[in-house]
Design a protein around this motif. Structure first.
Motif, PDB file in Angstrom:
ATOM      1  N   SER A   1      37.472  36.837  41.445  1.00 26.31           N
ATOM      2  CA  SER A   1      37.940  37.188  42.779  1.00 26.31           C
ATOM      3  C   SER A   1      37.163  38.316  43.451  1.00 26.31           C
ATOM      4  N   GLU A   2      35.860  38.132  43.586  1.00 25.64           N
ATOM      5  CA  GLU A   2      35.011  39.056  44.339  1.00 25.64           C
ATOM      6  C   GLU A   2      34.955  40.480  43.797  1.00 25.64           C
ATOM      7  N   LYS A   3      35.172  40.665  42.522  1.00 28.02           N
ATOM      8  CA  LYS A   3      35.024  41.986  41.919  1.00 28.02           C
ATOM      9  C   LYS A   3      33.608  42.098  41.378  1.00 28.02           C
ATOM     10  N   HIS A   4      33.000  43.253  41.571  1.00 25.54           N
ATOM     11  CA  HIS A   4      31.635  43.472  41.091  1.00 25.54           C
ATOM     12  C   HIS A   4      31.633  43.859  39.620  1.00 25.54           C
ATOM     13  N   LEU A   5      30.607  43.412  38.914  1.00 21.81           N
ATOM     14  CA  LEU A   5      30.365  43.896  37.560  1.00 21.81           C
ATOM     15  C   LEU A   5      29.822  45.310  37.661  1.00 21.81           C
ATOM     16  N   VAL A   6      30.038  46.097  36.638  1.00 25.61           N
ATOM     17  CA  VAL A   6      29.624  47.501  36.616  1.00 25.61           C
ATOM     18  C   VAL A   6      28.321  47.636  35.838  1.00 25.61           C
TER      19      VAL A   6
ATOM     20  N   LEU B   1      34.537  45.694  35.115  1.00 27.30           N
ATOM     21  CA  LEU B   1      34.654  45.361  36.532  1.00 27.30           C
ATOM     22  C   LEU B   1      34.881  46.638  37.326  1.00 27.30           C
ATOM     23  N   GLU B   2      34.680  46.566  38.637  1.00 26.10           N
ATOM     24  CA  GLU B   2      34.808  47.759  39.461  1.00 26.10           C
ATOM     25  C   GLU B   2      36.210  48.360  39.448  1.00 26.10           C
ATOM     26  N   ASP B   3      37.223  47.606  39.037  1.00 28.41           N
ATOM     27  CA  ASP B   3      38.563  48.177  38.943  1.00 28.41           C
ATOM     28  C   ASP B   3      38.980  48.462  37.491  1.00 28.41           C
TER      29      ASP B   3
END
Length: 160
Positions: free
Chosen positions: A2-7, A100-102
């Motif tokens: 769902s559109e989350k970026h990998l870190v 993930l970014e979150d």
């Protein structure tokens, strides 16, 4: 996902009890790069990036969880675990799951999920292929002073 970026290496993190952000260092693997066309600087971060040397400066400034008579003790980051990582990607190198970014990290002093990622570390890099695949009308509106239909010869400097 769902559109989350990998870190990746260089992601900026901050503790809920600190005052200064610090940059994430990836030390658990040396092969898997993301968002890096040269494949040399942006290693993918995983939940295995834990321990005492996980950040560049290894501090978030004064730690509000450690008061002293004159203020607060300096933070010394120790990541003991990550939560909220992406379960569907596992690296062979370190058996780690992609952050993930979150995703959030735990510190023994700040407690569970006290460290958050405020910037995932990825940056946009426009390549010739991006321009080639872009809508020419949109490009003409965005950069009207450039003829996007004209082929440009690559400039090769001549050493004198």
């Amino acid at each position: 996902m769902s559109e989350k970026h990998l870190v990746c290496q260089g992601a900026i993190c901050l503790c809920n009890f600190g005052t200064t952000p610090d940059k994430l260092k990836v030390l658990t693997q040396k092969k898997r790069f993301i968002n890096d066309k040269e494949g040399s600087t942006k290693l993918m971060a995983t939940n295995m990036d834990i321990g005492a040397a996980t950040f560049e400066k290894n501090t978030f400034g004064p730690c509000k969880m450690q008061p002293t008579p004159g203020g607060f003790k300096p933070c010394q980051i120790i990541v003991t675990a990550w939560t909220g990582f992406y379960e569907k990607i596992t690296l062979e190198d370190n058996s780690g799951k992609a952050l993930l970014e979150d995703s959030k990290a735990t510190c023994p002093i700040g407690g569970p999920d006290c460290i958050k990622i405020i910037d995932h570390g990825q940056t946009a890099e426009v390549t010739a292929k991006n321009v080639e695949n872009a809508d020419k009308e949109v490009l003409a509106e965005l950069i009207p002073f450039v003829n996007v239909n004209k082929k440009v010869k690559k400039y090769i400097p001549i050493n004198k």
